[in-house]
Scaffold this motif. Structure first.
Motif, PDB file in Angstrom:
ATOM      1  N   LEU A 115      37.159 -64.485  54.476  1.00  0.00           N
ATOM      2  CA  LEU A 115      38.248 -63.701  53.897  1.00  0.00           C
ATOM      3  C   LEU A 115      38.187 -62.247  54.355  1.00  0.00           C
ATOM      4  O   LEU A 115      39.217 -61.611  54.602  1.00  0.00           O
ATOM      5  CB  LEU A 115      38.186 -63.782  52.366  1.00  0.00           C
ATOM      6  CG  LEU A 115      38.492 -65.168  51.759  1.00  0.00           C
ATOM      7  CD1 LEU A 115      38.255 -65.147  50.247  1.00  0.00           C
ATOM      8  CD2 LEU A 115      39.930 -65.576  52.064  1.00  0.00           C
ATOM      9  N   VAL A 116      36.981 -61.707  54.467  1.00  0.00           N
ATOM     10  CA  VAL A 116      36.834 -60.334  54.964  1.00  0.00           C
ATOM     11  C   VAL A 116      37.351 -60.235  56.400  1.00  0.00           C
ATOM     12  O   VAL A 116      38.041 -59.271  56.761  1.00  0.00           O
ATOM     13  CB  VAL A 116      35.364 -59.884  54.880  1.00  0.00           C
ATOM     14  CG1 VAL A 116      35.157 -58.576  55.640  1.00  0.00           C
ATOM     15  CG2 VAL A 116      34.940 -59.724  53.427  1.00  0.00           C
ATOM     16  N   SER A 117      37.021 -61.229  57.227  1.00  0.00           N
ATOM     17  CA  SER A 117      37.488 -61.226  58.614  1.00  0.00           C
ATOM     18  C   SER A 117      39.011 -61.292  58.678  1.00  0.00           C
ATOM     19  O   SER A 117      39.646 -60.583  59.472  1.00  0.00           O
ATOM     20  CB  SER A 117      36.881 -62.407  59.374  1.00  0.00           C
ATOM     21  OG  SER A 117      35.474 -62.337  59.374  1.00  0.00           O
ATOM     22  N   LEU A 118      39.611 -62.125  57.831  1.00  0.00           N
ATOM     23  CA  LEU A 118      41.063 -62.182  57.782  1.00  0.00           C
ATOM     24  C   LEU A 118      41.642 -60.855  57.315  1.00  0.00           C
ATOM     25  O   LEU A 118      42.700 -60.413  57.794  1.00  0.00           O
ATOM     26  CB  LEU A 118      41.515 -63.317  56.848  1.00  0.00           C
ATOM     27  CG  LEU A 118      41.369 -64.744  57.379  1.00  0.00           C
ATOM     28  CD1 LEU A 118      41.855 -65.746  56.340  1.00  0.00           C
ATOM     29  CD2 LEU A 118      42.142 -64.924  58.678  1.00  0.00           C
ATOM     30  N   GLY A 119      40.941 -60.205  56.372  1.00  0.00           N
ATOM     31  CA  GLY A 119      41.396 -58.892  55.907  1.00  0.00           C
ATOM     32  C   GLY A 119      41.403 -57.870  57.030  1.00  0.00           C
ATOM     33  O   GLY A 119      42.318 -57.041  57.132  1.00  0.00           O
ATOM     34  N   ILE A 120      40.370 -57.920  57.879  1.00  0.00           N
ATOM     35  CA  ILE A 120      40.321 -57.010  59.023  1.00  0.00           C
ATOM     36  C   ILE A 120      41.492 -57.283  59.966  1.00  0.00           C
ATOM     37  O   ILE A 120      42.146 -56.360  60.467  1.00  0.00           O
ATOM     38  CB  ILE A 120      38.982 -57.174  59.774  1.00  0.00           C
ATOM     39  CG1 ILE A 120      37.823 -56.690  58.889  1.00  0.00           C
ATOM     40  CG2 ILE A 120      39.003 -56.402  61.093  1.00  0.00           C
ATOM     41  CD1 ILE A 120      36.461 -56.991  59.473  1.00  0.00           C
ATOM     42  N   LEU A 177      36.808 -73.053  60.008  1.00  0.00           N
ATOM     43  CA  LEU A 177      37.401 -71.912  59.304  1.00  0.00           C
ATOM     44  C   LEU A 177      37.993 -70.907  60.288  1.00  0.00           C
ATOM     45  O   LEU A 177      39.069 -70.345  60.040  1.00  0.00           O
ATOM     46  CB  LEU A 177      36.344 -71.235  58.430  1.00  0.00           C
ATOM     47  CG  LEU A 177      35.915 -71.981  57.161  1.00  0.00           C
ATOM     48  CD1 LEU A 177      34.792 -71.228  56.446  1.00  0.00           C
ATOM     49  CD2 LEU A 177      37.110 -72.150  56.209  1.00  0.00           C
ATOM     50  N   ALA A 178      37.291 -70.660  61.406  1.00  0.00           N
ATOM     51  CA  ALA A 178      37.809 -69.722  62.405  1.00  0.00           C
ATOM     52  C   ALA A 178      39.108 -70.227  63.007  1.00  0.00           C
ATOM     53  O   ALA A 178      40.071 -69.459  63.184  1.00  0.00           O
ATOM     54  CB  ALA A 178      36.762 -69.501  63.499  1.00  0.00           C
ATOM     55  N   ALA A 179      39.153 -71.527  63.324  1.00  0.00           N
ATOM     56  CA  ALA A 179      40.380 -72.106  63.886  1.00  0.00           C
ATOM     57  C   ALA A 179      41.515 -72.052  62.872  1.00  0.00           C
ATOM     58  O   ALA A 179      42.666 -71.724  63.213  1.00  0.00           O
ATOM     59  CB  ALA A 179      40.118 -73.542  64.328  1.00  0.00           C
ATOM     60  N   ALA A 231      46.869 -66.872  60.978  1.00  0.00           N
ATOM     61  CA  ALA A 231      47.270 -65.526  61.401  1.00  0.00           C
ATOM     62  C   ALA A 231      48.404 -65.580  62.422  1.00  0.00           C
ATOM     63  O   ALA A 231      49.302 -64.739  62.408  1.00  0.00           O
ATOM     64  CB  ALA A 231      46.072 -64.786  61.980  1.00  0.00           C
ATOM     65  N   SER A 232      48.359 -66.571  63.322  1.00  0.00           N
ATOM     66  CA  SER A 232      49.406 -66.676  64.341  1.00  0.00           C
ATOM     67  C   SER A 232      50.759 -67.025  63.741  1.00  0.00           C
ATOM     68  O   SER A 232      51.799 -66.727  64.336  1.00  0.00           O
ATOM     69  CB  SER A 232      49.015 -67.731  65.382  1.00  0.00           C
ATOM     70  OG  SER A 232      49.002 -69.031  64.808  1.00  0.00           O
ATOM     71  N   ARG A 233      50.758 -67.650  62.564  1.00  0.00           N
ATOM     72  CA  ARG A 233      52.004 -68.032  61.910  1.00  0.00           C
ATOM     73  C   ARG A 233      52.517 -66.959  60.947  1.00  0.00           C
ATOM     74  O   ARG A 233      53.728 -66.862  60.717  1.00  0.00           O
ATOM     75  CB  ARG A 233      51.810 -69.351  61.137  1.00  0.00           C
ATOM     76  CG  ARG A 233      51.604 -70.557  62.038  1.00  0.00           C
ATOM     77  CD  ARG A 233      52.876 -70.853  62.822  1.00  0.00           C
ATOM     78  NE  ARG A 233      52.733 -72.009  63.707  1.00  0.00           N
ATOM     79  CZ  ARG A 233      52.356 -71.947  64.962  1.00  0.00           C
ATOM     80  NH1 ARG A 233      52.054 -70.765  65.502  1.00  0.00           N
ATOM     81  NH2 ARG A 233      52.264 -73.022  65.703  1.00  0.00           N
ATOM     82  N   VAL A 234      51.626 -66.149  60.423  1.00  0.00           N
ATOM     83  CA  VAL A 234      52.011 -65.175  59.412  1.00  0.00           C
ATOM     84  C   VAL A 234      52.167 -63.771  59.990  1.00  0.00           C
ATOM     85  O   VAL A 234      53.091 -63.037  59.626  1.00  0.00           O
ATOM     86  CB  VAL A 234      50.970 -65.153  58.265  1.00  0.00           C
ATOM     87  CG1 VAL A 234      51.293 -64.069  57.248  1.00  0.00           C
ATOM     88  CG2 VAL A 234      50.910 -66.515  57.582  1.00  0.00           C
ATOM     89  N   LEU A 235      51.266 -63.400  60.910  1.00  0.00           N
ATOM     90  CA  LEU A 235      51.266 -62.036  61.457  1.00  0.00           C
ATOM     91  C   LEU A 235      52.004 -62.010  62.790  1.00  0.00           C
ATOM     92  O   LEU A 235      51.622 -62.710  63.728  1.00  0.00           O
ATOM     93  CB  LEU A 235      49.833 -61.550  61.651  1.00  0.00           C
ATOM     94  CG  LEU A 235      48.951 -61.553  60.386  1.00  0.00           C
ATOM     95  CD1 LEU A 235      47.535 -61.136  60.725  1.00  0.00           C
ATOM     96  CD2 LEU A 235      49.545 -60.630  59.327  1.00  0.00           C
ATOM     97  N   PRO A 236      53.042 -61.201  62.912  1.00  0.00           N
ATOM     98  CA  PRO A 236      53.835 -61.177  64.154  1.00  0.00           C
ATOM     99  C   PRO A 236      53.024 -60.800  65.382  1.00  0.00           C
ATOM    100  O   PRO A 236      53.204 -61.388  66.456  1.00  0.00           O
ATOM    101  CB  PRO A 236      54.915 -60.125  63.856  1.00  0.00           C
ATOM    102  CG  PRO A 236      55.004 -60.078  62.364  1.00  0.00           C
ATOM    103  CD  PRO A 236      53.615 -60.351  61.861  1.00  0.00           C
ATOM    104  N   TYR A 237      52.105 -59.813  65.256  1.00  0.00           N
ATOM    105  CA  TYR A 237      51.389 -59.366  66.449  1.00  0.00           C
ATOM    106  C   TYR A 237      50.419 -60.434  66.946  1.00  0.00           C
ATOM    107  O   TYR A 237      50.210 -60.577  68.161  1.00  0.00           O
ATOM    108  CB  TYR A 237      50.661 -58.048  66.165  1.00  0.00           C
ATOM    109  CG  TYR A 237      49.232 -58.178  65.733  1.00  0.00           C
ATOM    110  CD1 TYR A 237      48.191 -58.087  66.648  1.00  0.00           C
ATOM    111  CD2 TYR A 237      48.907 -58.423  64.397  1.00  0.00           C
ATOM    112  CE1 TYR A 237      46.878 -58.203  66.257  1.00  0.00           C
ATOM    113  CE2 TYR A 237      47.601 -58.540  64.000  1.00  0.00           C
ATOM    114  CZ  TYR A 237      46.585 -58.429  64.932  1.00  0.00           C
ATOM    115  OH  TYR A 237      45.283 -58.561  64.536  1.00  0.00           O
ATOM    116  N   VAL A 238      49.820 -61.216  66.019  1.00  0.00           N
ATOM    117  CA  VAL A 238      48.943 -62.309  66.427  1.00  0.00           C
ATOM    118  C   VAL A 238      49.763 -63.427  67.063  1.00  0.00           C
ATOM    119  O   VAL A 238      49.378 -64.008  68.083  1.00  0.00           O
ATOM    120  CB  VAL A 238      48.123 -62.837  65.236  1.00  0.00           C
ATOM    121  CG1 VAL A 238      47.249 -64.014  65.670  1.00  0.00           C
ATOM    122  CG2 VAL A 238      47.264 -61.727  64.652  1.00  0.00           C
TER     123      VAL A 238
END
Length: 461
Positions: A240-245, A282-284, A290-297
């Protein structure tokens, strides 16, 4: 055999052992000196070839600047002879050669771009390299016993988190694409590079304290022992911390790097393959989310998967495509230092330093660089596995894996194996924060390896 002869044999054996203890460190340092001279000769030759190939003349001024850096590296070698005689003899020469090759290529790009003086990236890189080597010397001299860091496990954790949050302090952040830079007016730096060292210390101390519960018996399934649900807490928190970053700082690379480092250290601490499987899943899952939610990813994934689409080749995928074309142009042996066109790739001195080198030194040269990284990481892992305590074992392994993972992420990104992230290629790429952090890692490995070879086994935790 008489008592006298027995005593004589014992005395002779003790003398032989004493001579071996004296000769061992001398051999290590002599080997290091020979490798250092080789690395410095290669660096000077690379810079001279760049000057001849790109400008047609040799500029002694920049070579003199490189000589100043060489003097600092020799000073580090002398400090090791005096303060850490049993330290590993391969780490410093490899770091020196990689740093020198990076400076040579950055200088080549400056020549093509007409940059001179302090405006040149190579001049700044030389200055940062000098600061980095001085920082390594300070760490070697000041940190006589790395085990002291075990007392500051949670302090290191707070420092690491604080460094990651530093770009959000009003007045310190910059307007870069990712919120990872801090500006102090006269220079900028990336606190996340130093944060990975602080977090490695925290992870090592934390796992030493909790390894018993994390490695306790779980459920046997598919040939592996899976942890109980309540033991997944630390891994889920780091996930969760990594996703927060990734969300807050728009920095996919740092998030992956920190999470990967923790999973690797968790595996070393417990010996459970299931932790690696869970970590990869978990990483995958996090990357997909992130690729579906965050535009830049999502844009990075699109540029990766559809790089050669004509609509993207001249747009968002231009940098990636130019880097691949540059590698193809280099072929097996390269165009020669100073004779290619690596400057056609945007930001070649930073993100795409490896394709720039690949164009001019070819596939053989790139393989040689990757072999240097492989040897560096393997020496670090070897130092960790021979460690005299669990803390040193985890710290050396974690730091070495961080370098290896960062290389994999960057090489995979520029060769289109995986999506490109915002990290730097260790030692090679332009960037003072990364260079200082990586040389501090070199100092840590030197200190740990010195203790490994010179002291009896001690267990901490």
């Amino acid at each position: 055999m008489t008592a006298t002869s027995t005593g004589q044999v014992s005395t002779d054996t003790a003398v032989v052992r004493a001579l071996r203890r004296i000769r061992g460190p001398q051999t290590q340092r002599n080997r290091e000196l020979g490798l250092l001279v080789f690395a410095l000769v290669i660096t000077a030759s690379a810079v001279a070839l760049v000057q001849l190939g790109a400008a047609g003349v040799i500029d002694p001024k920049f070579l003199i600047y490189c000589g100043g850096l060489a003097a600092l590296v020799i000073a580090l070698h002398i400090v090791l002879r005096l303060r850490a005689r049993d330290a590993d003899s391969f780490v410093v020469p490899i770091a020196t050669l990689l740093t020198g090759l990076g400076i040579a290529m950055i200088y080549r790009l400056d020549v093509a771009g007409g940059r001179h003086g302090w405006n040149a990236f190579s001049t700044r890189q030389l200055a940062w390299a000098g600061i980095a080597v001085v920082a390594a010397i300070i760490v070697v001299v000041a940190m006589r016993n790395y085990r002291v860091l075990f007392r500051y496990t949670y302090v290191s954790g707070f420092i690491g988190v604080g460094l990651l949050l530093l770009p959000f302090v009003p007045g310190l952040g910059t307007d870069a694409n990712a919120d990872v830079w801090v500006s102090l007016g006269f220079f900028s730096f990336q606190p996340g590079e130093l944060a990975k060292i602080a977090l490695a210390i925290f992870f090592a101390g934390y796992l030493v304290r909790t390894r018993e519960s994390l490695s306790s018996v779980g459920t046997r399934f598919l040939g592996m022992t899976w942890p109980r649900a309540r033991e997944l807490g630390p891994l889920l928190v780091l996930w969760l911390v990594s996703l927060g970053i990734i969300v807050l700082q728009r920095d996919l690379g740092t998030g992956l790097l920190i999470f990967g480092m923790f999973v690797a250290m968790l595996y070393v601490a417990t010996g459970k393959t299931s932790w690696v499987v869970i970590g990869v899943v978990l990483a995958a899952a996090g990357a997909f989310l992130a690729s579906r939610v965050l535009p830049y990813v999502g844009a990075r994934f699109d540029n990766w998967l559809d790089a050669f689409n004509p609509d993207r080749m001249d747009g968002p995928s231009y940098q990636l495509v130019q880097g691949i074309f540059g590698l193809a142009q280099g072929g097996l042996i390269g165009t020669g230092l100073g004779q290619g066109r690596p400057y056609l790739t945007p930001v070649a001195e930073s993100d795409y330093i490896l394709p720039a080198l690949g164009e001019e030194i070819g596939l053989i040269g790139v393989f040689a660089i990757l072999c240097l990284y492989m040897v560096f990481a393997s020496r670090g892992v070897r130092i960790g596995l021979a460690g005299q305590d669990d803390f040193g074992k985890l710290l050396a392994t974690g730091l070495s894996f961080t370098i290896a993972l960062q290389v994999f992420i960057m090489v995979g990104g520029v060769t289109r194996l995986i999506p490109l992230t915002g990290l730097t290629t260790p030692f090679l790429a332009a960037g003072g924060s990364s260079l200082v952090a990586n040389w501090i890692i070199v100092a840590f490995l030197l200190r740990i390896s010195d203790v490994v070879r010179s002291r009896p086994r001690v267990v901490i935790g």
